[in-house]
Design a protein around this motif. Structure first.
Motif, short mmCIF file in Angstrom:
data_model
loop_
_atom_site.label_atom_id
_atom_site.label_comp_id
_atom_site.label_asym_id
_atom_site.label_seq_id
_atom_site.Cartn_x
_atom_site.Cartn_y
_atom_site.Cartn_z
N ASP A 137 -0.81 -20.80 5.08
CA ASP A 137 -1.29 -19.78 6.01
C ASP A 137 -0.21 -18.72 6.12
N VAL A 138 -0.27 -17.75 5.21
CA VAL A 138 0.80 -16.76 5.10
C VAL A 138 0.72 -15.69 6.18
N MET A 139 -0.29 -15.77 7.05
CA MET A 139 -0.39 -14.81 8.14
C MET A 139 0.07 -15.41 9.47
N TYR A 140 -0.42 -16.59 9.82
CA TYR A 140 -0.13 -17.15 11.14
C TYR A 140 0.48 -18.55 11.09
N ALA A 141 0.89 -19.00 9.92
CA ALA A 141 1.63 -20.27 9.79
C ALA A 141 0.92 -21.43 10.48
N PRO A 192 3.83 -10.00 4.81
CA PRO A 192 4.90 -9.22 4.18
C PRO A 192 4.63 -9.01 2.69
N TYR A 193 5.20 -7.94 2.17
CA TYR A 193 5.19 -7.75 0.73
C TYR A 193 6.30 -8.61 0.12
N ILE A 194 6.18 -8.86 -1.19
CA ILE A 194 7.12 -9.73 -1.89
C ILE A 194 7.74 -8.95 -3.04
N LYS A 240 13.69 6.19 2.33
CA LYS A 240 13.94 5.22 1.27
C LYS A 240 13.34 3.86 1.59
N LEU A 241 13.08 3.61 2.86
CA LEU A 241 12.43 2.35 3.24
C LEU A 241 11.18 2.12 2.42
N PHE A 242 10.36 3.16 2.24
CA PHE A 242 9.06 2.98 1.61
C PHE A 242 9.15 2.80 0.11
N ASN A 243 10.31 3.07 -0.48
CA ASN A 243 10.46 2.83 -1.91
C ASN A 243 11.04 1.46 -2.22
N GLU A 244 11.16 0.63 -1.17
CA GLU A 244 11.53 -0.76 -1.38
C GLU A 244 10.29 -1.58 -1.71
N ASN A 245 10.46 -2.58 -2.53
CA ASN A 245 9.34 -3.47 -2.86
C ASN A 245 8.97 -4.34 -1.67
N ALA A 246 9.97 -4.72 -0.90
CA ALA A 246 9.74 -5.59 0.25
C ALA A 246 10.81 -5.29 1.30
N ASN A 247 10.41 -5.41 2.55
CA ASN A 247 11.30 -5.18 3.68
C ASN A 247 10.59 -5.76 4.90
N PRO A 248 11.33 -6.32 5.86
CA PRO A 248 10.66 -6.85 7.05
C PRO A 248 9.76 -5.86 7.76
N LEU A 261 7.93 -3.56 6.15
CA LEU A 261 6.81 -3.22 5.27
C LEU A 261 5.84 -4.38 5.22
N LYS A 262 4.65 -4.18 5.74
CA LYS A 262 3.67 -5.27 5.79
C LYS A 262 2.27 -4.74 5.50
N ALA A 263 1.51 -5.55 4.78
CA ALA A 263 0.09 -5.26 4.63
C ALA A 263 -0.59 -5.73 5.92
N THR A 264 -1.32 -4.84 6.55
CA THR A 264 -1.78 -5.07 7.93
C THR A 264 -3.26 -4.80 8.08
N ILE A 265 -3.94 -5.65 8.85
CA ILE A 265 -5.35 -5.41 9.13
C ILE A 265 -5.61 -5.11 10.61
#
Length: 539
Positions: free
Chosen positions: A190-194, A244-246, A381-389, A391-395
């Motif tokens: 459960d990668v969203m809510y553990a 999170p992105y990976i 530059k934050l947005f050009n990172e592949n992953a960062n706390p 940066l999240k895919a969000t609904i």
């Protein structure tokens, strides 16, 4: 034998209809029914497929809704800047339905196994994705669609006014299933809510609130809305429906990250909108520094500036520049230099609908259109990172819930303190990006909650739009309903020339392969299958 005969009948029906070839994949759904798949693998796959699709379509995805909603603008004459992409049939429908088919198969699988909590979670994503499709197109084949395995090759389109209540009921059923389920939801898959079932219930309730408010212009039950407002809802950033992105594989990395967007080329193309930058500057909002890179001092009256550098450290990122200059020895340039907009600012956004070529202008001494800054900011530059706390895919986020409650309270649909909802929404929106709301933030008249109802709704709309930054799907659907903040005449946009689009056009394959039902559907639209027809939600 019965199944075999049914497949023969389906094959016959398919072969007898030359125009049905695009639905052939649906006939194979039984083969991929996932009977042997582990529920835990299904859980992680459903969450990732649905959430990444939702985020990417609203952010940097095709037919860029982030440009439509003026979070960003594409360089030069990007079709996204001027709504031109809405003039063409939009094939995005099949991106959604391919994931919905997977979710549907997962629901069938866990239902057979009696895994009620898993089924409830999957139904949440089923409602999310179908509501998105209906929000974009209007009437859609919710009931008969994706049933090629049942020999339904030409599905009828359901009326949107029937789809919305069905989606809300599906979310209610999801809550019941999650609460009744006795199985453990694996916290590692459960990668969203553990594995926290209570948070899944909050998401289902919060999505109900979103859909009820979305249909409030057509169907409004104040008693039901008040009851829903009293239920557990997403209330803090840790409860946001986000993953999170990976780093690494582009499929799981941020769509603006270096794997998917080269920092020297493609990352430069999309720039923060002037609407976004100016709104944040007026609010003295620290999210500006999180989202937008600082500019070097745009102008210096020096002929040779190659050896002059400036370094700015902002939010943990270092930006180093060479100074640029205005060549005042050129009399034409000297005559218009005072007219340049915001020439000494650290942040300048790309005006909506403009055609400035920032990739050329920022690196040359050719004088630009004086209506716009010669220099236009990049994203941080934050947005050009592949992953960062951050940066999240969000609904769905806690701040959206608060802004929905604030709107309902202002309109008298629920009890509660509208101002408290509003201010809490702002604080949660900032917290989501790692910022603490300054104590004097609401002393700013631009941020203060006013006394007049219409002005209150406008303030809620502005802050909600900021809270939905790069969540273009929800921002677009919400803006059509509320028309706040007013973005339609910004920059070079002229509502008479570029009216705001109200929907996607159905894919061309629907016209070709499901013509009869397509014609019935567009016959219910006031202006046919165009981007200016009003669907039921906004009539």
């Amino acid at each position: 034998m019965k199944k075999f005969l049914m497949l023969i009948a389906v094959a016959f029906a398919f072969s007898s209809c030359q125009k049905s070839s695009f639905r052939e994949d649906e006939l194979l759904a039984k083969r991929n029914a996932l009977e042997s798949a582990a529920p835990n693998l299904l859980l992680s796959s459903v969450i990732q497929k649905s959430t990444f699709l939702y985020q990417n379509k609203g952010g940097m995805g095709a037919k860029n809704l982030a440009c439509t909603m003026q979070y960003m603008e594409g360089n030069r004459n990007s079709d996204d800047n001027n709504y031109l992409n809405f003039r063409l049939p939009n094939e995005s429908l099949y991106d959604y339905t391919s994931v919905i088919k997977f979710v549907n198969a997962a629901i069938i699988d866990v239902n057979k196994k009696g895994l009620k909590s898993h089924e409830g979670i999957f139904r949440i994503f089923q409602s999310l994705l179908w509501s998105t499709v209906s929000d974009l197109y209007g009437d859609i084949y919710y009931t008969e669609g994706l049933r090629g395995q049942d020999a339904i090759l030409f599905p009828k389109f359901d009326d949107q006014q029937n789809i919305y209540p069905a989606l809300i009921q599906n979310l209610k059923d999801a809550v019941k299933l999650i609460n009744e389920g006795t199985e453990v939801v694996d916290n590692s898959y459960d990668v969203m809510y553990a594995g926290n079932k209570a948070r899944w219930v909050k998401l289902a309730n919060s999505l109900q609130l979103r859909l009820m408010m979305r249909q409030s212009n057509k169907i409004l039950d104040k008693t039901e809305l008040q009851a829903l407002a009293a239920l557990p809802l997403i209330a803090d950033v840790v409860e946001n429906a986000a993953i999170p992105y990976i780093d690494g594989d582009g499929s799981f990395a941020s769509p603006m990250g270096r794997t998917n967007s080269d920092p020297a080329t493609s990352f430069q193309i999309f720039r923060p909108s002037k609407t976004l930058v100016d709104s944040l500057k007026a609010l003295n909002d620290e999210r500006l520094k999180v989202w937008v890179a600082p500019l070097e001092r745009p102008w210096a009256n020096k002929i040779d500036s190659n050896d002059i550098k400036r370094t700015i450290v902002q939010k943990g990122y270092t930006y180093e520049y060479k100074w640029d200059y205005i060549n005042l020895s050129n009399t034409k340039i000297a005559a218009v230099a005072p007219l340049i907009v915001d020439q000494m600012t650290l942040y300048a956004g790309y005006a909506a609908g403009a055609s400035v070529n920032v990739l050329v202008a920022n690196g040359s001494y050719d004088f630009p259109d004086t209506r716009y800054n010669y220099k236009i900011s990049k994203f941080s530059k934050l947005f050009n990172e592949n992953a960062n706390p951050l940066l999240k895919a969000t609904i769905m986020q806690a701040d959206e819930v608060q802004f929905l409650l604030a709107e309902a309270a202002v309109k008298g649909w629920i009890t509660g303190d509208a101002r408290a909802y509003y201010e809490n929404g702002v604080k949660l929106a900032m917290k989501r990006w790692g910022e603490t709301t300054p104590a004097n933030y609401f002393a700013n008249p631009v941020a203060a909650f006013p006394a007049v109802k219409n002005e209150q709704l406008a303030k809620i709309g502005l802050q909600k739009w900021l809270g939905l930054f790069l969540m273009g799907l929800e921002s677009y659907a919400d803006y059509r309903r509320t028309r706040t903040p007013n973005i339609e005449a910004n920059g070079d946009l002229n509502p008479l020339v570029n009216p705001f689009p109200l929907r996607y056009r159905y894919p061309q394959t629907e016209f070709k392969n499901n013509a009869e039902n397509y014609q019935i559907a567009i016959g219910k639209l006031d202006r046919g299958d165009t981007e200016f027809s009003k669907m039921w939600l906004i009539k």
